[in-house]
Enzyme design. Structure first.
Site, short mmCIF file in Angstrom:
data_model
loop_
_atom_site.label_atom_id
_atom_site.label_comp_id
_atom_site.label_asym_id
_atom_site.label_seq_id
_atom_site.Cartn_x
_atom_site.Cartn_y
_atom_site.Cartn_z
N LYS A 116 0.82 -1.21 0.00
CA LYS A 116 0.00 0.00 0.00
C LYS A 116 0.86 1.26 0.00
CE LYS A 116 -3.78 -2.12 2.65
NZ LYS A 116 -4.86 -2.46 1.75
N GLU A 200 -2.44 6.68 8.03
CA GLU A 200 -3.28 7.52 7.18
C GLU A 200 -4.18 8.34 8.07
OE1 GLU A 200 -5.82 5.32 4.48
OE2 GLU A 200 -4.10 4.82 3.23
N HIS A 235 -14.61 -3.65 8.13
CA HIS A 235 -13.89 -3.12 6.97
C HIS A 235 -13.92 -4.08 5.79
CE1 HIS A 235 -12.54 0.17 9.37
NE2 HIS A 235 -11.95 -0.65 10.23
N ARG A 292 -6.54 -7.65 -9.43
CA ARG A 292 -7.21 -8.93 -9.69
C ARG A 292 -8.68 -8.66 -10.01
NH1 ARG A 292 -10.15 -8.69 -4.94
NH2 ARG A 292 -8.94 -7.91 -3.19
P1 ADP Z 1 -7.87 -3.80 2.79
O1 ADP Z 1 -6.86 -3.94 1.71
O2 ADP Z 1 -7.48 -4.49 4.05
O3 ADP Z 1 -9.26 -4.11 2.34
P2 ADP Z 1 -8.29 -0.96 2.41
O4 ADP Z 1 -7.16 -0.02 2.38
O5 ADP Z 1 -8.87 -1.35 1.09
O6 ADP Z 1 -7.84 -2.27 3.21
O7 ADP Z 1 -9.44 -0.41 3.33
C1 ADP Z 1 -10.56 -1.17 3.68
C2 ADP Z 1 -11.67 -0.28 4.18
O8 ADP Z 1 -11.25 0.48 5.30
C3 ADP Z 1 -12.13 0.76 3.18
O9 ADP Z 1 -13.11 0.26 2.33
C4 ADP Z 1 -12.70 1.84 4.08
O10 ADP Z 1 -13.99 1.48 4.54
C5 ADP Z 1 -11.78 1.79 5.26
N1 ADP Z 1 -10.68 2.77 5.11
C6 ADP Z 1 -9.51 2.59 4.48
N2 ADP Z 1 -8.74 3.69 4.54
C7 ADP Z 1 -9.45 4.60 5.23
C8 ADP Z 1 -9.19 5.95 5.67
N3 ADP Z 1 -8.04 6.56 5.43
N4 ADP Z 1 -10.15 6.56 6.37
C9 ADP Z 1 -11.31 5.94 6.66
N5 ADP Z 1 -11.60 4.70 6.30
C10 ADP Z 1 -10.69 4.02 5.59
#
Ligand code: ADP
Length: 657
Positions: A116, A200, A235, A292
């Site tokens: 990431k 973040e 999440h 993917r």
């Molecule tokens: P993963 O790869 O584990 O799925 P992501 O980075 O895609 O993780 O994030 C999963 C979820 O977490 C997102 O869909 C969102 O709901 C929440 N999320 C991710 N980053 C943030 C952020 N900076 N602020 C608020 N919610 C976030």
């Protein structure tokens, strides 16, 4: 085009990929672990190769075994599906080494987007908006705490190698930072073998919007519109739709432009998804790219009329993208729900076991079912508990949601707990129907969504009663009642039937009369003149009204699907009830098989009620077993790293203090 491809996956996605392959005249080859030898993706396959034992590390995650299987079968290409090795650069590289085409992007694209932080570094050079944060290498806790302070609370700690919502912690006060960091790192190390994290800014109440992109090996990159995946638990996505509601033209423009820029930054080829969060003030921020096919790709297929697996195969075979950007149209609205064997009321704990009956709606042009199980299959503790996806389409959002509510009303799995009723509550909830909800929906409406089921309706009890009586009659049971027969006993007789639903008992008084069954239930009296059960369809004439339901009985009880609702009944059995009471007495047992990730106590420790005692990881989720009362630990049966083979195995013994 390929003649044979190997599908390095299982469940619904393996079945789904095989369908497209067959349609294109390509022979799909399945693989399976010991736990899956009888699974649907294997049964439905022309050729299936055994690759190892139940744990994924020995089978679906074992690169060597998969490559060997592909070579043995003569497959020219491997489709990794999603999850497992789908975003594993080493797997893609191993395929290349053996002259097998990996149906996905380049090794380098997977590697960059697999981190990431590296992904952010790369896309930031191309005018893609990022969430403020720290994406660097310095992992010292003091340094990260200082970074968190300067980003400003709340802060989100994320595993750099993360996925599936794991290794993420929200920190609202800097005093909680050190603990949250340690626990995120621990989870990241155990889940991904890499404890590296990034920080973040936590965007409050965001919406999750993602853009489907596609590239080929001729420099073409297009987008296939967006999906709204804001409806999440832990999440993780539960319901996805396309298109997203409540987006402005400017936001859409930013989304599509940024998604294409991110894909272009790594010369992307194949199917990919660029994920964003949208803040309450409308700000759009890139969070990551998935290299993917996504679980939720069917909603995009529904609105575009395209088959994304076909596109993947064409691109992997070297063909250019089938359509140009201006030829890709979106029409109507599609919604997908993920059907899980889990208990939403128990914090979505997975439910394992034998599925006695899998009753799914009939497919139709506006209802698609991507299932990985059929009646008689099992949900094992080894893999994700998602057993199917239901996708509905409509001219607009309202129509697709209405169709979804109806389709869910025709869905039931018996023998395991599912989220079907929960999903039904979501898709019929006014706040969900209104649209524009955010990722907190599940938390915001927790109590409402988890409220106990409403008590059964009289008709549901009558259907169940008819099923019980019919069953007894078939078994040559004691009932002298014979419906639609000219020859009858001339004496009426009354019996009591006690049905249990949702832990409550319902007493039915049934009088077998010349003109039918007179039933007293829930304070009302009903006359069932006739009833008839054929192929799970039970029709009855009650007080002059003919009504029908889907009804079947199995080891789990009597199942009634009527009027958009599934209801399970069991016939009250006093002996069985006494046994259940005895086992419910506060024992600290494993909720399911898994491995012990932490032991917080030792024999002799005094613990307070609610104290964490031991942690078990199963089905990708950490379960913390807590003390049900104040007490002293008298026995610890497992050590860290040990496997718990059986659901219900005793982990720790506690004596009241
Ligand atoms: P993963 O790869 O584990 O799925 P992501 O980075 O895609 O993780 O994030 C999963 C979820 O977490 C997102 O869909 C969102 O709901 C929440 N999320 C991710 N980053 C943030 C952020 N900076 N602020 C608020 N919610 C976030």
């Amino acid at each position: 085009m390929f003649k044979k491809i190997l599908i390095a996956n299982r469940g619904e996605i393996a079945c789904r990929i095989a369908r497209t392959a067959r349609r294109m005249g390509i022979q799909p080859i399945a693989v399976y672990s010991d736990a899956d030898s009888q699974a649907l993706h294997v049964r439905s396959s022309e050729q299936a190769l055994h690759i190892g034992s139940g744990p994924a590390t020995d089978s679906y995650l074992n690169i060597e075994r998969l490559i060997t299987a592909a070579r043995r079968s003569g497959a020219e290409a491997i489709h990794p599906g999603y999850g497992f090795l789908s975003e594993n650069a080493a797997f893609a590289a191993a395929c290349a080494e053996h002259g097998i085409v990996f149906i996905g992007p380049s090794v380098e694209a997977i590697r960059v987007m697999g981190s990431k932080s590296e992904a952010k570094a790369v896309v930031s050079r191309f005018d893609v908006p990022l969430v403020p944060g720290y994406y660097g290498d310095n992992q010292s806790p003091e340094f990260l705490a200082a970074q968190a302070s300067s980003i400003g609370m709340p802060v989100l700690i994320k595993a750099v190698a993360g996925g599936g919502g794991r290794g993420m912690r929200i920190v609202r006060h800097i005093t909680e930072f050190a603990d949250a960091l340690a626990s995120a790192q621990r989870e990241a190390r155990s889940a991904f073998g890499d404890p590296t994290v990034l920080l973040e800014k936590y965007v409050e109440s965001p919406r999750h919007i993602e853009v489907q992109v596609f590239g080929d090996n001729h420099g073409n990159i297009v987008h296939l519109y967006e999906r709204d995946c804001s409806l999440q638990r832990r999440h993780q996505k539960v319901i996805e739709e396309a298109p997203a509601v409540c987006l402005t033209d400017a936001q859409r423009d930013t989304l599509y432009r940024s998604a294409i820029a991110a894909a272009r930054a790594i010369s992307y080829s194949g199917a990919g998804t660029v994920e964003f969060v949208i803040a309450a003030d409308g700000g759009v921020f890139f969070i990551e790219m998935n290299t993917r096919l996504q679980v939720e790709h069917p909603v995009t297929e529904m609105i575009t009329g395209l088959d994304l697996v076909e596109w993947q195969l064409r691109v992997a075979a070297g063909e250019p993208l089938p359509l140009r950007q201006d030829e890709i149209q979106s029409r109507g609205h599609a919604v997908e729900v993920r059907l899980y064997a889990e208990d939403p009321a128990q914090d979505f704990r997975p439910s394992v076991g034998r599925i006695w009956h899998a009753h799914l709606p009939a497919p139709a042009p506006d209802v698609r079912i991507d299932a990985g199980v059929e009646s008689g299959d099992s949900i094992t503790p080894f893999y994700d508990a998602m057993f199917a996806k239901l996708i509905t389409f409509g001219a607009d959002r309202e129509a697709s949601l209405q169709r979804m509510a109806a389709a869910l009303g025709e869905t039931a799995l018996t023998g395991v707990t599912t989220n079907v009723e929960y999903l039904q509550r979501v898709v019929t909830h006014p706040a969900y129907i209104a649209g524009g909800f955010n990722t907190h929906f599940v938390e915001d409406f927790r109590d409402e969504l988890n409220a106990p089921s409403p008590p059964p309706q009289p008709f549901e009890l009558l259907f169940a009663a008819c099923a019980v009586l019919g069953e007894r009659r078939r078994a040559g049971g004691p009932s002298p009642w014979q419906q639609r027969d000219s020859f009858r006993l001339n004496l009426d007789y009354t019996e009591a039937l006690v049905l249990v639903a949702g832990g409550e008992q319902y007493v039915l008084e049934i009088t077998h009369r010349r003109d039918g069954l007179a039933v007293n239930a829930l304070g009302g009296e009903y006359l069932i003149a006739r009833h008839d059960l054929q192929a799970s369809q039970l029709a009855m004439v009650v007080d002059g009204e003919r009504i029908r339901a889907t009804v079947f009985t199995d080891q789990a009880g009597i199942h009634v699907l009527h009027d958009g609702r599934y209801r399970q009944f069991v016939v009250f059995d006093p002996l069985h009830a006494a046994e259940e009471d005895a086992t419910a007495a506060g024992s600290m047992t494993a909720p399911m098989p898994g491995s012990i990730t932490a032991v917080m106590v030792k024999v002799g420790d005094r613990v307070a009620r609610g104290a964490a005692l031991i942690m078990l990881e199963a089905m990708k989720i950490e379960h913390t077993i807590v003390a049900p009362f104040d007490g002293v630990v008298t026995e610890v049966r497992y050590a860290k790293g040990e496997q718990v083979a059986q659901e219900g195995a005793e982990l720790i013994k506690l004596e009241p203090a």
